[in-house]
Enzyme design. Sequence first.
Site, PDB file in Angstrom:
ATOM      1  N   ILE A 215       0.863  -1.181   0.000  1.00  0.00           N
ATOM      2  CA  ILE A 215       0.000   0.000   0.000  1.00  0.00           C
ATOM      3  C   ILE A 215       0.898   1.228   0.000  1.00  0.00           C
ATOM      4  O   ILE A 215       1.594   1.502   0.984  1.00  0.00           O
ATOM      5  CB  ILE A 215      -0.955  -0.009   1.204  1.00  0.00           C
ATOM      6  CG1 ILE A 215      -1.916  -1.199   1.076  1.00  0.00           C
ATOM      7  CG2 ILE A 215      -1.751   1.297   1.290  1.00  0.00           C
ATOM      8  CD1 ILE A 215      -2.838  -1.395   2.245  1.00  0.00           C
ATOM      9  N   TYR A 216       0.922   1.928  -1.115  1.00  0.00           N
ATOM     10  CA  TYR A 216       1.756   3.112  -1.303  1.00  0.00           C
ATOM     11  C   TYR A 216       0.861   4.258  -1.771  1.00  0.00           C
ATOM     12  O   TYR A 216       0.037   4.078  -2.664  1.00  0.00           O
ATOM     13  CB  TYR A 216       2.844   2.862  -2.362  1.00  0.00           C
ATOM     14  CG  TYR A 216       3.511   1.517  -2.261  1.00  0.00           C
ATOM     15  CD1 TYR A 216       4.298   1.189  -1.153  1.00  0.00           C
ATOM     16  CD2 TYR A 216       3.354   0.559  -3.261  1.00  0.00           C
ATOM     17  CE1 TYR A 216       4.909  -0.056  -1.056  1.00  0.00           C
ATOM     18  CE2 TYR A 216       3.964  -0.680  -3.178  1.00  0.00           C
ATOM     19  CZ  TYR A 216       4.735  -0.990  -2.070  1.00  0.00           C
ATOM     20  OH  TYR A 216       5.331  -2.223  -1.975  1.00  0.00           O
ATOM     21  N   ARG A 217       1.051   5.413  -1.184  1.00  0.00           N
ATOM     22  CA  ARG A 217       0.212   6.538  -1.583  1.00  0.00           C
ATOM     23  C   ARG A 217       0.578   6.987  -3.004  1.00  0.00           C
ATOM     24  O   ARG A 217       1.720   6.837  -3.446  1.00  0.00           O
ATOM     25  CB  ARG A 217       0.342   7.676  -0.582  1.00  0.00           C
ATOM     26  CG  ARG A 217       1.621   8.475  -0.696  1.00  0.00           C
ATOM     27  CD  ARG A 217       1.719   9.497   0.417  1.00  0.00           C
ATOM     28  NE  ARG A 217       2.756  10.479   0.159  1.00  0.00           N
ATOM     29  CZ  ARG A 217       3.209  11.321   1.066  1.00  0.00           C
ATOM     30  NH1 ARG A 217       2.725  11.294   2.301  1.00  0.00           N
ATOM     31  NH2 ARG A 217       4.143  12.202   0.756  1.00  0.00           N
TER      32      ARG A 217
ATOM     33  N   ARG B  63       4.636   6.478  -4.757  1.00  0.00           N
ATOM     34  CA  ARG B  63       5.567   6.798  -3.676  1.00  0.00           C
ATOM     35  C   ARG B  63       5.862   5.547  -2.856  1.00  0.00           C
ATOM     36  O   ARG B  63       5.283   5.296  -1.804  1.00  0.00           O
ATOM     37  CB  ARG B  63       4.995   7.893  -2.772  1.00  0.00           C
ATOM     38  CG  ARG B  63       6.052   8.454  -1.836  1.00  0.00           C
ATOM     39  CD  ARG B  63       5.460   9.420  -0.840  1.00  0.00           C
ATOM     40  NE  ARG B  63       6.488  10.175  -0.160  1.00  0.00           N
ATOM     41  CZ  ARG B  63       7.281   9.689   0.788  1.00  0.00           C
ATOM     42  NH1 ARG B  63       7.132   8.431   1.170  1.00  0.00           N
ATOM     43  NH2 ARG B  63       8.204  10.436   1.355  1.00  0.00           N
ATOM     44  N   TRP B  64       6.815   4.738  -3.363  1.00  0.00           N
ATOM     45  CA  TRP B  64       7.236   3.580  -2.583  1.00  0.00           C
ATOM     46  C   TRP B  64       8.660   3.803  -2.095  1.00  0.00           C
ATOM     47  O   TRP B  64       9.522   4.280  -2.807  1.00  0.00           O
ATOM     48  CB  TRP B  64       7.096   2.290  -3.361  1.00  0.00           C
ATOM     49  CG  TRP B  64       7.675   2.242  -4.744  1.00  0.00           C
ATOM     50  CD1 TRP B  64       8.770   2.918  -5.226  1.00  0.00           C
ATOM     51  CD2 TRP B  64       7.173   1.458  -5.832  1.00  0.00           C
ATOM     52  NE1 TRP B  64       8.982   2.600  -6.534  1.00  0.00           N
ATOM     53  CE2 TRP B  64       8.029   1.708  -6.935  1.00  0.00           C
ATOM     54  CE3 TRP B  64       6.119   0.562  -5.978  1.00  0.00           C
ATOM     55  CZ2 TRP B  64       7.846   1.096  -8.173  1.00  0.00           C
ATOM     56  CZ3 TRP B  64       5.939  -0.038  -7.208  1.00  0.00           C
ATOM     57  CH2 TRP B  64       6.785   0.224  -8.286  1.00  0.00           C
TER      58      TRP B  64
ATOM     59  N   ARG C  24      10.873  -1.171   0.232  1.00  0.00           N
ATOM     60  CA  ARG C  24       9.574  -1.838   0.139  1.00  0.00           C
ATOM     61  C   ARG C  24       9.550  -2.804  -1.044  1.00  0.00           C
ATOM     62  O   ARG C  24      10.270  -2.649  -2.018  1.00  0.00           O
ATOM     63  CB  ARG C  24       8.452  -0.814  -0.011  1.00  0.00           C
ATOM     64  CG  ARG C  24       8.299   0.133   1.166  1.00  0.00           C
ATOM     65  CD  ARG C  24       7.898  -0.597   2.431  1.00  0.00           C
ATOM     66  NE  ARG C  24       7.568   0.311   3.507  1.00  0.00           N
ATOM     67  CZ  ARG C  24       7.365  -0.062   4.761  1.00  0.00           C
ATOM     68  NH1 ARG C  24       7.474  -1.336   5.092  1.00  0.00           N
ATOM     69  NH2 ARG C  24       7.060   0.822   5.692  1.00  0.00           N
ATOM     70  N   GLY C  25       8.653  -3.784  -0.940  1.00  0.00           N
ATOM     71  CA  GLY C  25       8.617  -4.847  -1.939  1.00  0.00           C
ATOM     72  C   GLY C  25       8.429  -4.351  -3.354  1.00  0.00           C
ATOM     73  O   GLY C  25       9.091  -4.822  -4.292  1.00  0.00           O
TER      74      GLY C  25
ATOM     75  N   GLU D 259       0.552 -13.064   0.397  1.00  0.00           N
ATOM     76  CA  GLU D 259      -0.504 -12.277   1.039  1.00  0.00           C
ATOM     77  C   GLU D 259      -1.887 -12.766   0.620  1.00  0.00           C
ATOM     78  O   GLU D 259      -2.826 -12.735   1.419  1.00  0.00           O
ATOM     79  CB  GLU D 259      -0.343 -10.794   0.688  1.00  0.00           C
ATOM     80  CG  GLU D 259       0.823 -10.104   1.359  1.00  0.00           C
ATOM     81  CD  GLU D 259       2.085 -10.084   0.519  1.00  0.00           C
ATOM     82  OE1 GLU D 259       3.001  -9.327   0.854  1.00  0.00           O
ATOM     83  OE2 GLU D 259       2.153 -10.846  -0.470  1.00  0.00           O
TER      84      GLU D 259
ATOM     85  N   ASP E 247       1.027  14.068   6.586  1.00  0.00           N
ATOM     86  CA  ASP E 247       1.214  12.626   6.751  1.00  0.00           C
ATOM     87  C   ASP E 247       0.960  12.196   8.186  1.00  0.00           C
ATOM     88  O   ASP E 247       0.620  13.000   9.047  1.00  0.00           O
ATOM     89  CB  ASP E 247       2.629  12.229   6.315  1.00  0.00           C
ATOM     90  CG  ASP E 247       2.657  10.850   5.699  1.00  0.00           C
ATOM     91  OD1 ASP E 247       2.355   9.879   6.417  1.00  0.00           O
ATOM     92  OD2 ASP E 247       2.969  10.730   4.504  1.00  0.00           O
TER      93      ASP E 247
END
Length: 488
Positions: free
Chosen positions: A175-177, A189-190, A194-195, A238, A287
């Site tokens: 989950i990335y904004r 925006r990762w 992050r994966g 997941e 944020d």
Amino acid sequence: MTFKDLRDFIAQLEQRGALKRIQVPISPVLEMTEVCDRTLRAKGPALLFEKPTGFDMPVLGNLFGTPERVALGMGAEDVGALREIGTLLAQLKEPEPPKGFKDAWAKLPMYRKVLSMAPKVLKDAPCQEVVEEGDDVDLGRLPVQTCWPGDVGPLITWGLTVTRGPNKERQNLGIYRQQVIGRNKVIMRWLSHRGGALDYREWCQKHPGQPYPVAVALGADPATILGAVTPVPDTLSEYAFAGLLRGHRTELVKCRGSDLQVPASAEIVLEGVIHPGEMADEGPYGDHTGYYNEVDRFPVFTVERVTRRQKPIYHSTYTGRPPDEPAILGVALNEVFVPILQKQFPEIVDFYLPPEGCSYRMAVVTMKKQYPGHAKRVMLGVWSFLRQFMYTKFVIVTDDDIDARDWNDVIWAITTRMDPKRDTVMIDNTPIDYLDFASPVSGLGSKMGLDATHKWPGETSREWGRAIVKDEAVTRRIDELWSSLGID
């Protein structure tokens, strides 16, 4: 509680009185944030805005605004039951060899159930009832929230990003904004560890210059959403974990334009590519820290196709100074973390991530201390064992007579059991959240461990203080007399 998709979950919440339909027009620009923030602080219901100003698509907000709703989304009836999920994950992360035939037989159903939860791939799916491609793609039709006055523009917040590395069979969910910057473009925006970012980096190394396929699912079922933010072992996808939570296999469908698989019941799916080298300035946005983050450059995701259900629901949230929805998620997931840590460190009695600390920047650990230096071993273990605690800046370790969730207890332990020089561990040049502007370098900073345990010989040369304990007989006598004293 079991449910087949987000709509089923909404219906069941409404039956419980845990969801409110808002029929007054409310704007996605600032107004929804204000309504959701007030509702969350009052421990109120999930909200379905049926008439968002300027749009004909309803918006679902505050879905996980209480720990109880997070638990329901994970298939548990109460927050305490989340420890059972943590125990299962601990077993899957570090399985113990069976102690004998009887033990092996007892464990067999659990592993059989895990193996039976492989996702089921469908040919047709609700999320592809409507398909918009090419020039028909217009993200401006989505009621994307602008959450705070200083935000640069609309921000997609609950998108479930699906990626796959070039050398991997398993897909990654994150989950990335995503900042909306055009009709068919958002900024992904990762963070670098992050994966999704790792998958993209590997793709660029193996296929330089070639577009990288990405999909973003909006409005997936809660088990799939929450599975993406839970410390699932690398051996378990997941999607399979979501099946375990839900009680039946996760149904997927292949994207129209790539081999990526997305939740079949998702409300909306964005399909497209990232062109290597195409970057854009992201932010500023308010944020979860309670501040606006600095502007930084991230890859641009070009949306080539939007698939969706008939009459879709847009799922959204806001982030700000705690309490906010991510902080509530942290409170609930805290219960999942405890058994996982205890499996590796049996001496841990409790583990707490205070929501005031952005749910990950500070941890309080209580333990049964067994030898000098033991507290330092535990604090180093917290930082290194789970990647979820990579950005935890402060770890406080104290004895098991302290309630980790009671600041009165914790502060008493810090001020009476610590010498600042001897009992403080400082580690420099460690990974730090990019959003942490307090660190001297973006993404790199220090960590502090506080040993607030009783000190053993070898840790101090002084006689250690003996805690005051009441006389039990006197306490019982005063209990019996109390009502006759007329004090309250």
